[in-house]
Motif scaffolding. Sequence first.
Motif, PDB file in Angstrom:
ATOM      1  N   ALA A 104       1.230  -1.268  -0.069  1.00  0.00           N
ATOM      2  CA  ALA A 104      -0.366   0.398  -0.365  1.00  0.00           C
ATOM      3  C   ALA A 104       0.828   1.424   0.048  1.00  0.00           C
ATOM      4  O   ALA A 104       0.556   2.100  -0.828  1.00  0.00           O
ATOM      5  N   ALA A 133      -3.388  -4.463  -0.618  1.00  0.00           N
ATOM      6  CA  ALA A 133      -2.953  -2.915  -0.782  1.00  0.00           C
ATOM      7  C   ALA A 133      -4.073  -2.145  -1.337  1.00  0.00           C
ATOM      8  O   ALA A 133      -4.813  -0.311  -0.991  1.00  0.00           O
ATOM      9  N   LEU A 137      -6.118   1.208   0.640  1.00  0.00           N
ATOM     10  CA  LEU A 137      -6.220   2.390  -0.369  1.00  0.00           C
ATOM     11  C   LEU A 137      -6.930   3.362  -0.891  1.00  0.00           C
ATOM     12  O   LEU A 137      -7.222   4.524  -0.907  1.00  0.00           O
TER      13      LEU A 137
END
Length: 190
Positions: A104, A133, A137
């Motif tokens: 991430a 990831a 986000l």
Amino acid sequence: MSLGDILETEIQGEIARIRADGQARADQIVAQAQERARTMVDSRQRALQSDYAAGLTRARSAADLDANAQRLSAGDTLQVQAFQAAEQTLQEVTTVAEYPQILARLIDEGLQALPSAQVVEAASAEHAAVHQALAQLGRSLDVRVNEQVKTGVRLVGEGGKTSVQNTLLGRLNAGRADLSAQVSRLLAEQ
């Protein structure tokens, strides 16, 4: 005393004087020869001592150079081993539970450099972590297989004309020069 006795006495005296002069001259010649021989021996001994000292200095210098070369070689070997161990550890990071969080951060840094990215490329073994990831986000990007991209991601812009690669191994390689200096310093301190 007869004339023959007187002449013989004078002749004997002359012979004794000649012998004494000869002996004195011989003693003088022997003394000079001995002095020259002592001077030559002393000179030769000084030359040999000088040659010995120079040879010893050369041998010590050669030994020091050899020792330094061996130290450098050992340091280079240890440095290579250190980087190999680091690479191995970074490759093993892809299997830990925290790897999606690492990805991430790598993806976020890549998006800061290339905000128009539409595709994330990664090795197929890392796709599950890449999807996690992206979910962390809150981003939705296409994920494609690129076996050349390991321990991170490659973000590709619209039309595939631009890209940013951000991998752990790439970072290690990018910092190798600085890290090499630090590893050398650490090895020298031991």
